[in-house]
Each structure stands twice: as structure tokens, then as C-alpha cells.
Motif scaffolding. Structure first.
Motif, PDB file in Angstrom:
ATOM      1  N   ILE A  74      24.458 127.618  25.478  1.00 51.28           N
ATOM      2  CA  ILE A  74      23.283 126.763  25.302  1.00 51.28           C
ATOM      3  C   ILE A  74      22.160 127.670  24.815  1.00 51.28           C
ATOM      4  N   SER A  75      22.083 127.830  23.523  1.00 49.53           N
ATOM      5  CA  SER A  75      21.192 128.836  22.935  1.00 49.53           C
ATOM      6  C   SER A  75      20.680 128.323  21.593  1.00 49.53           C
ATOM      7  N   PHE A  95      16.049 118.896  20.182  1.00 51.48           N
ATOM      8  CA  PHE A  95      16.182 120.339  20.398  1.00 51.48           C
ATOM      9  C   PHE A  95      15.728 121.153  19.179  1.00 51.48           C
ATOM     10  N   GLU A 149      13.271 113.319  26.202  1.00 50.15           N
ATOM     11  CA  GLU A 149      13.720 114.541  25.524  1.00 50.15           C
ATOM     12  C   GLU A 149      15.112 114.381  24.900  1.00 50.15           C
ATOM     13  N   HIS A 150      15.616 113.153  24.845  1.00 51.23           N
ATOM     14  CA  HIS A 150      16.909 112.905  24.188  1.00 51.23           C
ATOM     15  C   HIS A 150      16.853 111.707  23.247  1.00 51.23           C
ATOM     16  N   LEU A 203      16.920 109.859  35.420  1.00 49.94           N
ATOM     17  CA  LEU A 203      17.582 110.997  36.054  1.00 49.94           C
ATOM     18  C   LEU A 203      16.624 112.164  36.301  1.00 49.94           C
ATOM     19  N   HIS A 204      15.395 112.045  35.799  1.00 46.04           N
ATOM     20  CA  HIS A 204      14.410 113.120  35.985  1.00 46.04           C
ATOM     21  C   HIS A 204      13.608 112.872  37.265  1.00 46.04           C
ATOM     22  N   LEU A 250      12.735 117.861  35.971  1.00 48.73           N
ATOM     23  CA  LEU A 250      13.953 118.397  35.345  1.00 48.73           C
ATOM     24  C   LEU A 250      13.745 118.426  33.841  1.00 48.73           C
ATOM     25  N   SER A 251      13.996 119.573  33.240  1.00 46.50           N
ATOM     26  CA  SER A 251      13.859 119.677  31.793  1.00 46.50           C
ATOM     27  C   SER A 251      14.930 118.843  31.096  1.00 46.50           C
ATOM     28  N   GLY A 252      14.538 118.132  30.055  1.00 47.99           N
ATOM     29  CA  GLY A 252      15.515 117.392  29.263  1.00 47.99           C
ATOM     30  C   GLY A 252      16.402 118.332  28.483  1.00 47.99           C
ATOM     31  N   SER A 253      15.823 119.394  27.941  1.00 47.89           N
ATOM     32  CA  SER A 253      16.633 120.419  27.275  1.00 47.89           C
ATOM     33  C   SER A 253      17.066 121.407  28.348  1.00 47.89           C
ATOM     34  N   LEU A 254      18.370 121.627  28.442  1.00 52.55           N
ATOM     35  CA  LEU A 254      18.849 122.470  29.534  1.00 52.55           C
ATOM     36  C   LEU A 254      18.325 123.891  29.375  1.00 52.55           C
ATOM     37  N   GLY A 292      25.623 127.376  32.115  1.00 53.75           N
ATOM     38  CA  GLY A 292      25.369 127.239  30.682  1.00 53.75           C
ATOM     39  C   GLY A 292      23.944 127.569  30.294  1.00 53.75           C
ATOM     40  N   THR A 293      22.991 127.206  31.164  1.00 54.23           N
ATOM     41  CA  THR A 293      21.582 127.384  30.817  1.00 54.23           C
ATOM     42  C   THR A 293      21.190 128.850  30.700  1.00 54.23           C
ATOM     43  N   GLY A 316      22.396 130.907  28.954  1.00 52.00           N
ATOM     44  CA  GLY A 316      22.465 131.306  27.551  1.00 52.00           C
ATOM     45  C   GLY A 316      21.133 131.172  26.842  1.00 52.00           C
ATOM     46  N   ARG A 317      20.208 130.448  27.451  1.00 50.19           N
ATOM     47  CA  ARG A 317      18.912 130.254  26.809  1.00 50.19           C
ATOM     48  C   ARG A 317      18.055 131.516  26.898  1.00 50.19           C
ATOM     49  N   MET A 364      30.741 124.281  30.673  1.00 57.02           N
ATOM     50  CA  MET A 364      29.548 123.849  29.962  1.00 57.02           C
ATOM     51  C   MET A 364      30.007 122.664  29.102  1.00 57.02           C
ATOM     52  N   VAL A 365      29.896 121.460  29.642  1.00 57.28           N
ATOM     53  CA  VAL A 365      30.504 120.258  29.075  1.00 57.28           C
ATOM     54  C   VAL A 365      32.010 120.505  28.871  1.00 57.28           C
ATOM     55  N   THR A 388      33.241 123.302  27.286  1.00 57.04           N
ATOM     56  CA  THR A 388      33.482 124.712  26.991  1.00 57.04           C
ATOM     57  C   THR A 388      33.584 125.522  28.284  1.00 57.04           C
TER      58      THR A 388
END
Lengths: 354, 324
Positions: A56-57, A84, A126-127, B100-101, B112-116, B146-147, B149-150, B177-178, B180
């Protein structure tokens, strides 16, 4: 000709272009498994060197696309949600968009940034965004927003072959849409608007999924004697103002529909270009339909109060025509439920809702 | 050492969260939950162990999976507010605007951030505020594997380490991660190793063992409260459910095998802790049955409350964007 779903059309374009040119590769989060399954089958066919799952990058995905392009490859960067793009703003809007300009025009930037776009899925702020105004605003980026399977395939093939960075947006609600495509190879040039429905009383310029909503309204108004012409620009950069001006000269009235916010959205830009090129032909002020100047709320109940709805489009058309008519049969787009079903059709989810 | 009461509380929270998960699954099937449900079943020990004994004024960030179920419930947000928010009712934690937030600053849960991975940098800012206020508050920021990786993690980790901010970074490593596998995108065995470049402690802990998780976080929290700076704790766990409830369960381009999931179902954190407490004599079978029954009653009542609550008034859209 044969009938395919929108998502298959994307998939075919990816398969054909990756087969044609081995410098084309695709990477992003879960492109092997395909959260939106338009990448299905690519991994089996082209292997791990050309179909890469990333962490996730978003910055690295968008930025590595720039690096790979500079080094002679043609990357397709899949960002999953257009929201994004805001994360990768520096890489997309500063690097991909500007480096050719900054570095003496010696650099090619053959990148496709792909992502789903838009709302009506009752997700969250955000989606669900539409970011076309941000992209159209940024000099150096191309932007294609297909609305039919035919356009989806033809525009994507052009995007992949283009030597400039192209943002390619697929609306979540269009993924299951069916349409005809030719058996033989074809591409669609950028900067060529498509008249999706001919009419003589009013021109509706609609962007992305709004084309479908506008066509629905146009067909209903047709039964009541109002002839609406619906134009799909297909690409916002380059932008085919000429086709629109030709239509305006015929109809004298314009409504512009877009899913992005009204304020500083593309409706304002398109409207002003029409004013500059065809003011003398207009018989009434241009009308705009766009999302409220508000984030898109999550949940069952509020999204329909923010995003453009068929009754809004119908009301704008009647206003520009100076007509009064009962449009109570035009319903709001309550599609969250159908989206779940659609994703079921695509094999993304197996959940059955009662 | 945990007291008997503390152990009972940890166990009760594990059961409450599990029962709430079951209610949420029913809510998806009946079409009441708007959007999706990312079940955290089998991973509850991480959030529950980390947050059950936090102070009310401590801050928490949680991973997308479970939508905060394992952290906000132990922290004090009511199941009523949690479920009603997912049903997008006006009695929800965010008045039906977030779904969900889930958030409530009264319990130190800002959202909760929408972008992970968007939460790390916000946690750094809350760490700055906690340090300035000097009341011994900590920030517990648990995010999925997964996060990490940000770039946001690395920027926030540097800031937190450099300024000795009172933050505990938690990795809830469920190995996916989903579609992966995390092992495909992270080259080392332990993500805890990320800590060392920033000069903070990095610890690996069994994420199925609620006591082990509690102890690891407690050590890091005490360190943070004492002004000694951040730590990173990696909790090894496993996602037994698909990415979202009902979604096709893939691994890369193929399907995930039941044989891969099976051993982890046996390592269920609720069952493991229950067996241990029965053996230690902390719980009797009668206690187990009572805690189960009470949790079910609590969640069913909350579900009824959410179902009966009205939808938000669209007028709210005119009030929410700006303060004035």
C-alpha cells in the motif's frame, strides 16, 4: 461486433496492449487478484515481471511509474480509487505532468494512471470522489473517462500508446454495463467528443457516469416532445469544444452535467469555454448540474442529497428551455443496492442482500 | 501480573467483540449494514489486549479491519453507537455520516482514514499534543500490516522518535493485504524490525495471546508515559475471513486454500483464553455461560436500538462542513 461488459473491454485492451508491446507492464495493489477484476488473467499470461502486486504505497506506485517511463517502459499504474490520486499528488501532478516541460521536452512520459471513480455506491467521502477537475486543471496530464465498453477499450488502447501521462478513470457503476465492440482491432483518438444521442432542442454535455443519467432523462423527455442532444466529451484534455459548439449553434441551449463538485468543477470550465466560443448563439443562460459543495456522506440516506440526480438534470433542462412540466416520475439514483448485485455479477462479492 | 478482575475484563471484552462481530455479519446479510463488513474474527486479542486498560483520555487509532471493533468497544464507545453508525442512523457515533468511520473524541477515538495508512501522521500530531499537555496521555496507533508500506508511517515514525512522542505503534499483522500475502511485499520475517532504524524498541508478540499482547503494550505505554518515546509492537495473527464479508477469498490470482486457514481457526484467541482461565480457576463454566449470555443480550439490544433509530435529517448536510 460482439457484446461485452465494460470491465471485459478494459481487460481486453490491457491484454492486447501488453501482448503487442512488451515494454507495457501493470502494477498496483492486488492487480494479480483484481479487487476490481479488470486485471484478471494478466498474471497468468504475462507473469510476475509484468504484473506486479505492490504494498500500500501510492507515492511509490505513482512515482515508480514516472521512473520506469523515463527509463523507456510504458507503465500502467493502477491506483484502485481515484481518491488516492490526492495521496500521490506530487508524483502525478508535479513529476509526471511537469518533467517533460521542465527538462527541455526531451523526456517521454508514457504512463497510464488508472483508477475507479465516482460515487452512488454509498461508500464514504474518501472512496466516492470524482477528481476530474483536479486532473483537468493540471497542465501536462491527459484525462480519459469512458462511458461505454466500446469507448473503454478504444480509449485505453490510445492511452497506453500515448507518450504523455494519461489519467484513465472507470466509474464503479459502469463496470457491469454491456455494449458492443468490434471483433477487429480499433483505437479511439483523444480529443474527439461523441454525440451519444442526437437532438434539436437542448445540448447536454455530460461527463462520465453522468452520460448514462442524462441519456435516461433525455429518453423520458423525448416522450414528452423535448429533443435532447447528449454529448460525451470522452477526454477532458484534450477537450473537443468544437463538437459542442456545433451542437450549441443548432440547439441554442446548454446544460452541463458532472459528478464532481459544482464549485471549481469542470462544469464551470466547460461553460466558460462555451461562453467564449458560442455566446452569440445562446438563447438562455447555461445551466449546470453537479455535486453539492460538500464531501460525500457515507451511509444509506444522505448521498442522494449530495450527488447529481436525474430529477436535477430534468429540472435544469426544463429551466434552460423555460418550460414547466411534471417530472415527479423521475427517480433519484438509489443504486447502492444494485452495486452490490453488480459486484456479485463480477465475482467480487458473494453476499446476497435481502 | 494481571489480577483476577483484570483477566475477567479482558475475557469479557473478547467475548463482547466476538458477539458484536456476529451481529454485524447478520446486519450485512439482512441489508442493514451500509457498505461492507471486514470481519476481524480471530484477531480480537490484538486490539482488546492493547486498549482494554487504556485511560479514557488516551488516544487510539485503529486498523480498517473490524472498523475499530476491537479497540473502540474496549475504549468505551457503546455497541449502540457502533451498530447505529453502520446502519447509518442518526444515533450512530458519527450521526450516520461516517458509516464504517466510527469516531468519538470523548473516548479519544478521532476516526479512521479512508486511505489506508493515512492515520500515522495524525497520530504523530496527537502525540505532539499529548506531550505538550503533559498529563501522561499516550497514543496507541494500531494499523494493519499493509499500511506499513505507506511513506506516512516512516515520516511519522521519524518525527515521533526524534521528539520522543508518547506513541505506541502497533502492527496487526494478519498476513494478508486483500489478496496479496504480506510475505510477497515485505522482505523480512518481522515488521518489528522497522523500529530499529528509528532507534525505538521493536517487539514481536503472539497476537492470539491476549495476555502477551497486553503485557507488550503495557511496557511500551509505561515507557511512553514516562517520556521515553515511541515503541513498535508487531502482533502476529491471521485473517481467517475473506477481505470483506462474502467476498471471494483469493490468494494472489488463485483461491486461498482451507488447509491454510484451518490451523489458525484452532488458535482462536477467545477459546485459547477461555481454556486458560478455566484451567487457572479464574473462570467457571457458569461464568463462561453468563458472560456469553450477557454479551449476546447487550449486542442484540444495541441492534434493536440501531434498527429503531431514525435516519439522519438531510438538513445536517448544511451544518456539518464548517463549524459556523
Amino acid at each position: 461486433m460482439r457484446e461485452v461488459r465494460f470491465i471485459q473491454a478494459i481487460n481486453e485492451a490491457l491484454l492486447e496492449e501488453m501482448k503487442r508491446d512488451e515494454t507495457v507492464f501493470i502494477f498496483g495493489e492486488c492487480v494479480r487478484g483484481g479487487t476490481f477484476p479488470h486485471t484478471n488473467g494478466l498474471f497468468e499470461k504475462f507473469g510476475k515481471d509484468r504484473v506486479l502486486d505492490t504494498s500500500i504505497s501510492e507515492n511509490a506506485i505513482a512515482g515508480a511509474a514516472v521512473g520506469a517511463a523515463l527509463a523507456g517502459y510504458r507503465p500502467i499504474a493502477e491506483l484502485m480509487f481515484s481518491d488516492f490520486f490526492l495521496i500521490a499528488g506530487d508524483e502525478i501532478c508535479n513529476k509526471a505532468a511537469k518533467w517533460r516541460f521542465t527538462h527541455g521536452m526531451k523526456l517521454k512520459m508514457p504512463i497510464v494512471y488508472m483508477a475507479s471513480t465516482g460515487g452512488y455506491i454509498r461508500s464514504d467521502s474518501e472512496h466516492s470522489q470524482s477528481v476530474e477537475s483536479l486532473i483537468m486543471h493540471t497542465p501536462g496530464l491527459r484525462i480519459a473517462i469512458p462511458t461505454t465498453p466500446y469507448d473503454a477499450k478504444g480509449l485505453l488502447k490510445t492511452a497506453i500508446r500515448d507518450d504523455d501521462p494519461v489519467v484513465y478513470l472507470y466509474h464503479k457503476l459502469l463496470l457491469t454495463k454491456k455494449g458492443e465492440i468490434p471483433d477487429e482491432e480499433y483505437t479511439i483518438p483523444f480529443g474527439l467528443a461523441d454525440v451519444k444521442k442526437e437532438g434539436k432542442d437542448v445540448t447536454v454535455v455530460a461527463v462520465g457516469f453522468m452520460v448514462d443519467l442524462s441519456l435516461g432523462v433525455a429518453n423520458k423527455l423525448q416522450e414528452r416532445g423535448i429533443s435532447v442532444e447528449v454529448i460525451d466529451p470522452r477526454t477532458l484534455e484534450p477537450f473537443d469544444i468544437d463538437t459542442i459548439v456545433t451542437s450549441v449553434k443548432k440547439t441554442k441551449r446548454v446544460v452541463i452535467v458532472d459528478e464532481d463538485t459544482l464549485r471549481c468543477g469542470v462544469t464551470g470550465e466547460i461553460g466558460m469555454q462555451i461562453m467564449e466560443k458560442a455566446f452569440d448563439y445562446l438563447d438562455a443562460p447555461i445551466q449546470r448540474v453537479a455535486a453539492a459543495n460538500c464531501p460525500i456522506p457515507a451511509g444509506w440516506y444522505l448521498e442522494e442529497h449530495v450527488l447529481p440526480q436525474p430529477p436535477d438534470i430534468a429540472a435544469a433542462i426544463l429551466k434552460v428551455l423555460g418550460k414547466d412540466m411534471d417530472i415527479s416520475d423521475m427517480k433519484k439514483e438509489k443504486v447502492g443496492f444494485d452495486a452490490v448485485k453488480a459486484f456479485g455479477d463480477l465475482g467480487i462479492t458473494k453476499v446476497k442482500q435481502n | 501480573m494481571l489480577t483476577k478482575e483484570q483477566k475477567m475484563k479482558l475475557y469479557t471484552n473478547l467475548v463482547r467483540v466476538r458477539k458484536l462481530d456476529e451481529i454485524m455479519v447478520k446486519g450485512v446479510l439482512s441489508g442493514k449494514v451500509c457498505g461492507h463488513w471486514s470481519s476481524q474474527k480471530g484477531q480480537e486479542a490484538v486490539g482488546v489486549g492493547a486498549t482494554t486498560f487504556l485511560r479514557k483520555d488516551d488516544y487510539i487509532f485503529f486498523c480498517h479491519r473490524g472498523h475499530g471493533i476491537t479497540t473502540v468497544i474496549p475504549k468505551g464507545i457503546s455497541p449502540r453507537a457502533f451498530i447505529a453508525e453502520h446502519f447509518s442512523k442518526n444515533s450512530g457515533a458519527c450521526q450516520g455520516m461516517g458509516c464504517l468511520h466510527v469516531a468519538d473524541m470523548e473516548y479519544g477515538a478521532p476516526g479512521l482514514s479512508g486511505s489506508l495508512g493515512g492515520d500515522f501522521v495524525l497520530a504523530a500530531g496527537m502525540g505532539i499534543a499529548a506531550k505538550m499537555r503533559a498529563k501522561g496521555q499516550v497514543v496507541v496507533c494500531i494499523q494493519g500490516d499493509g499500511t506499513y508500506g505507506r511513506g506516512t508511517f516512516h515520516e511519522a515514525a521519524l518525527m515521533a522518535a526524534n521528539w520522543k512522542l508518547p506513541i505506541v505503534w502497533g502492527v496487526e499483522n494478519n498476513q494478508y493485504m486483500v489478496f496479496t500475502p504480506t510475505s510477497d511485499i515485505f522482505p523480512k520475517e518481522n515488521m518489528a524490525d522497522l523500529a530499529f532504524g528509528y532507534g525505538m524498541p521493536g517487539v514481536v508478540v503472539d497476537g492470539q495471546d491476549v495476555v502477551a499482547v497486553f503485557e507488550a503494550f503495557q511496557t511500551a505505554i509505561e515507557r511512553a508515559r514516562a517520556g521515553e518515546g515511541p515503541s513498535l509492537i508487531e502482533c502476529k495473527t491471521y485473517r481467517i475471513e475473506p477481505h470483506t464479508y462474502g467476498m471471494v477469498d483469493k490468494r494472489c490470482a488463485g483461491l486461498r486454500s482451507p488447509e491454510e486457514i484451518e490451523p489458525w481457526v484452532k488458535k482462536d484467541p477467545v477459546n485459547l483464553f477461555q481454556e486458560r482461565l478455566l484451567k487457572e480457576g479464574v473462570l467457571t463454566q457458569a461464568d463462561v455461560d453468563r458472560i456469553d449470555r450477557e454479551a449476546i443480550e447487550e449486542m442484540e439490544e444495541a441492534e434493536r436500538f440501531a434498527t429503531e433509530s431514525p435516519a439522519p435529517d438531510p438538513q445536517i448536510l448544511k451544518q456539518v462542513l464548517y463549524w459556523k
